[in-house]
Design a protein around this motif. Structure first.
Motif, PDB file in Angstrom:
ATOM      1  N   ARG A 236      43.051  51.183  38.118  1.00 31.85           N
ATOM      2  CA  ARG A 236      43.265  52.569  38.531  1.00 31.85           C
ATOM      3  C   ARG A 236      44.694  52.837  38.986  1.00 31.85           C
ATOM      4  NH1 ARG A 236      38.524  51.209  38.219  1.00 31.85           N
ATOM      5  NH2 ARG A 236      36.732  52.582  38.050  1.00 31.85           N
ATOM      6  N   GLY A 237      45.525  51.806  38.947  1.00 29.59           N
ATOM      7  CA  GLY A 237      46.921  51.958  39.341  1.00 29.59           C
ATOM      8  C   GLY A 237      47.838  51.749  38.154  1.00 29.59           C
ATOM      9  N   SER A 238      49.095  51.571  38.445  1.00 29.21           N
ATOM     10  CA  SER A 238      50.081  51.406  37.378  1.00 29.21           C
ATOM     11  C   SER A 238      50.286  49.947  36.986  1.00 29.21           C
ATOM     12  CB  SER A 238      51.430  51.999  37.822  1.00 29.21           C
ATOM     13  OG  SER A 238      51.877  51.366  39.017  1.00 29.21           O
ATOM     14  N   HIS A 239      49.617  49.014  37.696  1.00 27.95           N
ATOM     15  CA  HIS A 239      49.820  47.581  37.439  1.00 27.95           C
ATOM     16  C   HIS A 239      48.477  46.874  37.287  1.00 27.95           C
ATOM     17  CE1 HIS A 239      54.145  47.625  38.080  1.00 27.95           C
ATOM     18  NE2 HIS A 239      53.948  48.350  39.160  1.00 27.95           N
ATOM     19  N   PRO A 240      47.867  46.926  36.110  1.00 29.21           N
ATOM     20  CA  PRO A 240      46.622  46.179  35.901  1.00 29.21           C
ATOM     21  C   PRO A 240      46.862  44.671  36.041  1.00 29.21           C
ATOM     22  CG  PRO A 240      47.494  46.995  33.821  1.00 29.21           C
ATOM     23  CD  PRO A 240      48.316  47.620  34.905  1.00 29.21           C
ATOM     24  N   ILE A 241      45.815  43.964  36.403  1.00 27.65           N
ATOM     25  CA  ILE A 241      45.909  42.513  36.553  1.00 27.65           C
ATOM     26  C   ILE A 241      45.995  41.880  35.171  1.00 27.65           C
ATOM     27  CG2 ILE A 241      44.778  40.443  37.421  1.00 27.65           C
ATOM     28  CD1 ILE A 241      45.768  42.338  39.608  1.00 27.65           C
ATOM     29  N   LYS A 242      47.049  41.078  34.949  1.00 33.05           N
ATOM     30  CA  LYS A 242      47.234  40.437  33.657  1.00 33.05           C
ATOM     31  C   LYS A 242      46.549  39.076  33.562  1.00 33.05           C
ATOM     32  CE  LYS A 242      49.668  43.227  31.093  1.00 33.05           C
ATOM     33  NZ  LYS A 242      51.024  42.855  30.642  1.00 33.05           N
ATOM     34  N   ALA A 243      46.483  38.358  34.669  1.00 32.95           N
ATOM     35  CA  ALA A 243      45.941  37.003  34.599  1.00 32.95           C
ATOM     36  C   ALA A 243      45.409  36.579  35.965  1.00 32.95           C
ATOM     37  CB  ALA A 243      47.003  36.018  34.118  1.00 32.95           C
ATOM     38  N   LEU A 244      44.495  35.624  35.927  1.00 35.64           N
ATOM     39  CA  LEU A 244      43.991  34.960  37.128  1.00 35.64           C
ATOM     40  C   LEU A 244      44.325  33.482  36.995  1.00 35.64           C
ATOM     41  CD1 LEU A 244      42.155  34.537  39.670  1.00 35.64           C
ATOM     42  CD2 LEU A 244      40.237  34.275  38.068  1.00 35.64           C
ATOM     43  N   TYR A 245      45.024  32.941  37.995  1.00 35.51           N
ATOM     44  CA  TYR A 245      45.316  31.511  38.017  1.00 35.51           C
ATOM     45  C   TYR A 245      44.414  30.834  39.037  1.00 35.51           C
ATOM     46  CZ  TYR A 245      47.427  27.074  39.306  1.00 35.51           C
ATOM     47  OH  TYR A 245      47.615  25.748  39.584  1.00 35.51           O
ATOM     48  N   LEU A 246      43.825  29.703  38.665  1.00 35.57           N
ATOM     49  CA  LEU A 246      43.030  28.931  39.638  1.00 35.57           C
ATOM     50  C   LEU A 246      42.909  27.480  39.205  1.00 35.57           C
ATOM     51  CD1 LEU A 246      40.361  28.962  37.771  1.00 35.57           C
ATOM     52  CD2 LEU A 246      39.677  30.913  39.135  1.00 35.57           C
ATOM     53  N   THR A 247      42.597  26.644  40.185  1.00 40.31           N
ATOM     54  CA  THR A 247      42.256  25.239  39.952  1.00 40.31           C
ATOM     55  C   THR A 247      40.802  25.096  40.386  1.00 40.31           C
ATOM     56  OG1 THR A 247      44.523  24.546  40.437  1.00 40.31           O
ATOM     57  CG2 THR A 247      42.836  22.837  40.498  1.00 40.31           C
TER      58      THR A 247
END
Length: 475
Positions: A236-247
Motif C-alpha cells: 500500500r506504499g511506494s516501497h513493496p517488499i522485494k525479498a525476505l532473508y532468513l536462516t
C-alpha cells in the motif's frame, strides 16, 4: 641456558606432532617452566635425527597452539598452556604477564580440531593433484558440469526436485548472497530481515543501498504476523517488499529453528505478496532430518544458498546455489562472472571428490558430534542458577545465544570479557536499527580443545555472577 630436552611422543600421529605434543606435555606437567629458552631448531633436528623441515613444522604448530613465542635476537621461549596466564622475557631479567585471548567471537566450525579432517584433507589433496593437475587451472566446461552435478546430488539430500539447470556454484555464501540481492533489488528497495541478522547480510544491504525492514522474532524465529504486516504496508506504499532473508535452521545469532507451522505461514505470505525468499542454509547439512526447506515448499520463489564453510571448512570458499528457475540461474551466473568469475577450482574439485567418496558426510557427522560435545560443555558452564542469564542453543549448532541478566549491557559485557581474555560478539553486531536484546553470541568452534573452551566459559560465568556495580562504577 636451556632446560628442555627435546623428544618425540611415540603415541603421536607424525614426527612433527610428536615433538609438539611432547613439549605440550612437558609444559602442562611442569617440567618446562614459562620463559624457558628452547634449543634452536637445528639443534633439535640434530638431537632427534629428523629433518629440519620436520622441526620447522613442529614450531609452527606450537606457535599456533600458544605454546611458544619467538623474540627477535633472543630465541624461542616456552609459554604457559592457553588457559593460563602467559609469561615471556621482556629483557634478560624481566618477565611480563599476559592473558591469553580466547576467541568465542568468530563463528568457526571445529573441523580443524579433529584428526580425521586433517588426515582426509592431506590424503585427498595429494590424490587430487596427482590424478588431475587441471584443478590448478581455470575450470573447463566438463569440470563445471561435474561440479554442478555434485551440487545437485548434495542438495537433493534435503530438497525436493533439484534440477541441474537451476543450480550454480559460487565462491562462498557471501558472494552468492551479494549476487542474489544485486539481481533482485535496486537502490532504496525494501527487504525484510530478522531484527537480529547475520552481519554479512547487513553489509550487503548497506553496500547496495537497500532498506532493511526488521521483523520481530522470538525463540522460534521471525513472527509470521510481522512479515505479513510488512508486506501489507509495502503493497500500500511506494516501497513493496522485494525479498525476505532468513536462516531457517540454527539462526545466526539466535540459534532459533523455524517450526513447521511458521514455515508454512511464511511461505503462504510470500506467495500471496510475490516476495522472493533468500534462504541461507549454512548449518542445514548438520541436521539432514530437519524441517523442510523453503526451496521445497515454494521453489518458484526461493533462492537457496548452501555453503560448505560451516560444515566442511571455511578454507573451502564455495557454496551451492539453487535458483527458482533456469532463467534465474542464467541471470545469476552473469552476476557471478562479473563479481568473482568462478570459485577456486581446487576447492570445488576437492568438495566434489568428498561428496562422491563419502568424506563430506563423514566430516559433517564429525562436526555435528563435536558441536554437540561443546554445547554440553557450554550448557554446564552457563547453567542459569542465580545469575539470571538465559542460554539458548541448538544441539548440533556451532554457537549459542546468551541473554544477559538485568543490569548488563551487551557492549559493556563484551568489553569486560575482552579485558578478562575472552572475545564474544555483542548483539550490536547483529542488530537492525534499534533492535537490541542485551545478549551476546558465543561461538564454540575456535578454541583448540575442550579445556580451552571450558576456561573461556568459566571466565564468562564468573562475570555473570558478579553484580555490575562491582565491575564498573557509573558516574
Amino acid at each position: 641456558m636451556t632446560s628442555w630436552h627435546p623428544r618425540i611422543l611415540k603415541s603421536s600421529r607424525s614426527k612433527y606432532l610428536g615433538i609438539v605434543e611432547a613439549l605440550e606435555q612437558d609444559i602442562l606437567e611442569g617440567r618446562v617452566k614459562p620463559g624457558t629458552l628452547l634449543p634452536s631448531q637445528r639443534a633439535i633436528a640434530r638431537d632427534l635425527s629428523v629433518d629440519l623441515t620436520t622441526v620447522t613444522r613442529a614450531f609452527a604448530e606450537a606457535r599456533q597452539r600458544g605454546l611458544i613465542r619467538a623474540r627477535a635476537g633472543r630465541g624461542t621461549f616456552a609459554l604457559w598452556p592457553p588457559d593460563a596466564p602467559q609469561v615471556f622475557p621482556q629483557s634478560t631479567n624481566t618477565y611480563v604477564k599476559r592473558k591469553v585471548t580466547l576467541d568465542l567471537g568468530m563463528n568457526n566450525p571445529p573441523v580443524g580440531r579433529t584428526h580425521a579432517f586433517a588426515a582426509t584433507l592431506r590424503r585427498d589433496l595429494d590424490r587430487l593433484l596427482a590424478e588431475d593437475p587441471s584443478v590448478l587451472d581455470y575450470p573447463t566446461e566438463v569440470g563445471r558440469d561435474l561440479d554442478m552435478q555434485a551440487g545437485v546430488n548434495w542438495l537433493k539430500q534435503r530438497i525436493d526436485s533439484v534440477q541441474r539447470d537451476r543450480t550454480l556454484v559460487a565462491a562462498g555464501a557471501q558472494a552468492a548472497l551479494f549476487g542474489i540481492f544485486h539481481l533482485l533489488c535496486r537502490p532504496d528497495d525494501h527487504v525484510c530481515v530478522p531484527s537480529l541478522v547475520y552481519p554479512g547480510t547487513r553489509a550487503i544491504i548497506r553496500d547496495l543501498n537497500l532498506e532493511a525492514v526488521a521483523l520481530e522474532q522470538d525463540e522460534e524465529g521471525i513472527l509470521p504476523d510481522a512479515f505479513a504486516q510488512a508486506c501489507w504496508r509495502g503493497d500500500r506504499g511506494s516501497h513493496p517488499i522485494k525479498a525476505l532473508y532468513l536462516t531457517p535452521d540454527i539462526d545466526n545469532p539466535t540459534t532459533a529453528t523455524l517450526t513447521e507451522p511458521r514455515r508454512t505461514a511464511i511461505a503462504r505470505i510470500a506467495q500471496t505478496h510475490g516476495v522472493a525468499i533468500v534462504e541461507d542454509a549454512p548449518y542445514s547439512a548438520l541436521r539432514p532430518n530437519g524441517p523442510r526447506a523453503f526451496a521445497s515448499r515454494v521453489p518458484e520463489l526461493t533462492w537457496h544458498v548452501a555453503t560448505v564453510s560451516k560444515v566442511l571448512s571455511p578454507a573451502l570458499r564455495m557454496a551451492y546455489v539453487l535458483t527458482p528457475s533456469a532463467a534465474d540461474a542464467h541471470r545469476l551466473a552473469g552476476v557471478f562472472r562479473a563479481t568473482h568469475l568462478n570459485p577456486p577450482p581446487i576447492s570445488v574439485a576437492l568438495v566434489r571428490r568428498w561428496l562422491s567418496n563419502g568424506s563430506a558426510e563423514m566430516i559433517c557427522r564429525d562436526v555435528a558430534q563435536e558441536n554437540t560435545a561443546r554445547q554440553r560443555i557450554a550448557r554446564a558452564a552457563l547453567k542459569s542458577g542465580s545469575t539470571g542469564a538465559k542460554f539458548f542453543s541448538d544441539q548440533v549448532g556451532p554457537h549459542g545465544w546468551l541473554q544477559l541478566p538485568a543490569g548488563w549491557n551487551s557492549d559493556a559485557f563484551a568489553d569486560e570479557a575482552r579485558r578478562a581474555g575472552v572475545i564474544v560478539a555483542p548483539d550490536s553486531a547483529f542488530a537492525v536499527g534499534e533492535s537490541r536484546r542485551d545478549a551476546v553470541r558465543l561461538s564454540f568452534g575456535t578454541p583448540r580443545d575442550h579445556a580451552s573452551l571450558k576456561a573461556a566459559l568459566d571466565v564468562l560465568s564468573t562475570l555473570l555472577s558478579q553484580p555490575t556495580s562491582e565491575i564498573r562504577a557509573v558516574v
